[in-house]
Design an enzyme around this catalytic site. Sequence first.
Site, PDB file in Angstrom:
ATOM      1  N   ARG A   5     -10.195   0.317   8.557  1.00 19.14           N
ATOM      2  CA  ARG A   5      -9.723  -0.857   8.694  1.00 19.14           C
ATOM      3  C   ARG A   5     -10.713  -1.941   9.489  1.00 19.14           C
ATOM      4  NH1 ARG A   5      -3.932  -0.011   8.929  1.00 19.14           N
ATOM      5  NH2 ARG A   5      -2.748  -1.723   9.230  1.00 19.14           N
ATOM      6  N   ARG A  40      11.129  -5.699   5.229  1.00 23.44           N
ATOM      7  CA  ARG A  40      11.037  -4.257   5.384  1.00 23.44           C
ATOM      8  C   ARG A  40      11.900  -3.414   6.057  1.00 23.44           C
ATOM      9  NH1 ARG A  40       5.016  -2.131   5.280  1.00 23.44           N
ATOM     10  NH2 ARG A  40       4.739  -3.657   7.006  1.00 23.44           N
ATOM     11  N   LYS A  51       0.912  -1.290  -0.071  1.00 26.52           N
ATOM     12  CA  LYS A  51       0.053   0.059   0.160  1.00 26.52           C
ATOM     13  C   LYS A  51       0.905   1.093   0.023  1.00 26.52           C
ATOM     14  CE  LYS A  51      -2.163  -1.267   3.821  1.00 26.52           C
ATOM     15  NZ  LYS A  51      -1.400  -2.555   4.097  1.00 26.52           N
ATOM     16  N   ARG A  95      10.998  -2.136  11.337  1.00 19.68           N
ATOM     17  CA  ARG A  95       9.734  -1.579  12.395  1.00 19.68           C
ATOM     18  C   ARG A  95       9.735  -2.473  13.264  1.00 19.68           C
ATOM     19  NH1 ARG A  95       4.594  -0.202   8.456  1.00 19.68           N
ATOM     20  NH2 ARG A  95       3.733  -1.413  10.012  1.00 19.68           N
ATOM     21  N   ARG A 124      -0.952  -9.699  12.641  1.00 18.43           N
ATOM     22  CA  ARG A 124      -1.407  -8.766  11.957  1.00 18.43           C
ATOM     23  C   ARG A 124      -2.240  -9.051  10.633  1.00 18.43           C
ATOM     24  NH1 ARG A 124       3.644  -5.588  10.837  1.00 18.43           N
ATOM     25  NH2 ARG A 124       2.302  -3.960   9.509  1.00 18.43           N
TER      26      ARG A 124
END
Length: 210
Positions: free
Chosen positions: A88, A123, A13, A156, A167
């Site tokens: 969400r 990431r 995203k 992160r 998640r």
Amino acid sequence: MRVVLLGPPGAGKGTQATGIEEKYNIVHISTGDIFRKNVKEGTPLGKQAQAYMDKGELVPDELVIALVQDRLKQDDCKNGYLLDGFPRTVFQAEAMEKLGIDVDKVVDIQVGRDTLIKRATGRRVCKKCGETYHISFRPTKVEGVCDKCGGEVAHRADDQEATVARRIDVYLTETAPLVDYYEKKGKIVHVDGEQEASTVQEKIFAALGD
Ligand code: ADP
Ligand code: ADP
Ligand code: ZN
């Protein structure tokens, strides 16, 4: 144009948002980025949100809705907006409708679980400017250093495998019902997110039109 980017954690995203923001001249609003900034700055909102984020759970709806409502009042949203990570839950989607916050198109980026885990665990994000990299798919030129601003590139806290898995589960139970919700409203476009980022971008542009 008012667009929502829907997709599980690691779907791409944020990566896709940059190109969409430029092409359609709309402002990119990432609730995750706003929460992370508040956590970093130690604001009251950040303090409330952090425990949920660390566990991979959603921040309570009331906090998120108030934040988005406030952000969308700002002048830069007049030409449209690109919502990344909001709504969400169906509750959030209904609340935004009641507040008169409209949506024209919802882009559903579809990516399978194995790819999501690889993307999110690999990431890396610049601590200074927020640019996103990936250790294999989009490495920085110099390890640990942002190509754009020279800032430090870091992992992160919620991108460890166990939290990513949580998640994804939260996405499937809490957020995935939005696909049906927007399908019924005739607003959704589905895009296969398991392709090169540039190919995904072309498909999204084709779906949103010129
Ligand atoms: P990703 O890009 O990996 O999908 P985000 O950066 O959007 O993740 O979100 C990080 C975390 O911030 C979420 O796990 C959640 O705790 C919180 N968060 C962000 N947006 C929302 C939202 N709309 N509702 C509730 N929690 C949110
Ligand atoms: P999201 O905002 O949905 O959580 P990101 O845009 O941050 O996802 O992407 C997650 C990770 O996957 C990042 O490290 C990014 O560089 C990488 N990535 C994004 N899109 C692709 C793609 N199409 N192919 C390979 N890697 C990608
Ligand atoms: Zn940077």
